[in-house]
Design a protein around this motif. Sequence first.
Motif, PDB file in Angstrom:
ATOM      1  N   TYR A  24       0.838  -1.200   0.000  1.00 44.30           N
ATOM      2  CA  TYR A  24       0.000   0.000   0.000  1.00 44.30           C
ATOM      3  C   TYR A  24       0.872   1.250   0.000  1.00 44.30           C
ATOM      4  N   TRP A  54       0.841   4.193   1.585  1.00 43.98           N
ATOM      5  CA  TRP A  54       1.153   5.072   2.703  1.00 43.98           C
ATOM      6  C   TRP A  54       2.525   4.734   3.271  1.00 43.98           C
ATOM      7  N   ARG A  69      -7.789  -0.688  -3.248  1.00 45.79           N
ATOM      8  CA  ARG A  69      -7.629   0.777  -3.230  1.00 45.79           C
ATOM      9  C   ARG A  69      -8.781   1.459  -3.953  1.00 45.79           C
ATOM     10  N   SER A  75      -1.985  -2.093   4.854  1.00 48.01           N
ATOM     11  CA  SER A  75      -3.343  -1.607   4.594  1.00 48.01           C
ATOM     12  C   SER A  75      -3.833  -0.732   5.740  1.00 48.01           C
ATOM     13  N   TRP A  82      -2.804   2.831   5.246  1.00 42.80           N
ATOM     14  CA  TRP A  82      -3.479   3.427   4.095  1.00 42.80           C
ATOM     15  C   TRP A  82      -4.921   3.773   4.452  1.00 42.80           C
ATOM     16  N   GLN A 104      -4.974   7.712   4.472  1.00 41.93           N
ATOM     17  CA  GLN A 104      -5.605   8.222   3.256  1.00 41.93           C
ATOM     18  C   GLN A 104      -7.067   8.571   3.471  1.00 41.93           C
TER      19      GLN A 104
END
Length: 268
Positions: free
Chosen positions: A157, A159, A192, A259, A262, A266
């Motif tokens: 991911y 991030w 995503r 994950s 993220w 995000q």
Amino acid sequence: MPKPPKKADFIQVLTVNSEIEAEMDRLAATYPSLVSAKFSVGTSLQGRPIFALRISTTPAAHDPAKPVAWFDALHHAREPMSGEALLRFADFLCTGYGTDADATRIVATRNNLFIPCANPDGYEYNRQTNPDGGGLWRKNRRSNGGGSFGVDLNRNYAWEWGPQWPGSSGNPDSDTYRGTAPFSEPETAALRDLLAQQTPNMSMSCHTYSDLLVYSWGYDTIVTPENGAFRFYGGDLTADNGWAYGTVWQVLYIANGGSIDWHYGQHG
């Protein structure tokens, strides 16, 4: 680029993860007013569908008036009980709707998204190599060249992805190999894109590494502004089972590109 599947391969693609898919079909058939038919949110590197289902009082379509609760499992192929636990929770929500207050509230007020197998290629590889169970393959089945295979989807991911953080590996042979770029793998790219379309208000990713409840951050030894709330939730959720809880780095190790970071970084 992977070769297109031959006819014989395509038959295998359609039947892979059959027990997981059969349980998703059973839930949809048994509780049609609460459970959607399974639907694909994307395909794996080898062309297998990544299936999801929705549990709510309006299961046929996403209801923008309701918040999304996201549940996924089996980023890591050797953790089959994560998918099992997720499907058992889905069953609890359905059987408890109308009789159990918590199950009824959760189903009535949320779009509950369930993705029980994020890594169908790795899962199938373990089935092929160890048909009686016990396969220990973790990653997906990306050919990295030189006889090396697999990217750790939970290090892929975007991030804080990359070599500047110590929580992943640039070695393709490593179990924590992060891949060549963030979201280089179709499995993580599919999740995503679904996250962006139906952004959850809360999310849980199931693993079976240990008896733990972890939350962000994972990429560095820092805490989030919501750490107090996370600690409250952690204490509440582990009160009966005695699990340890804390940030990823507090109870496990530094892990970047996951994950969990993220979802939080995000999407909040």
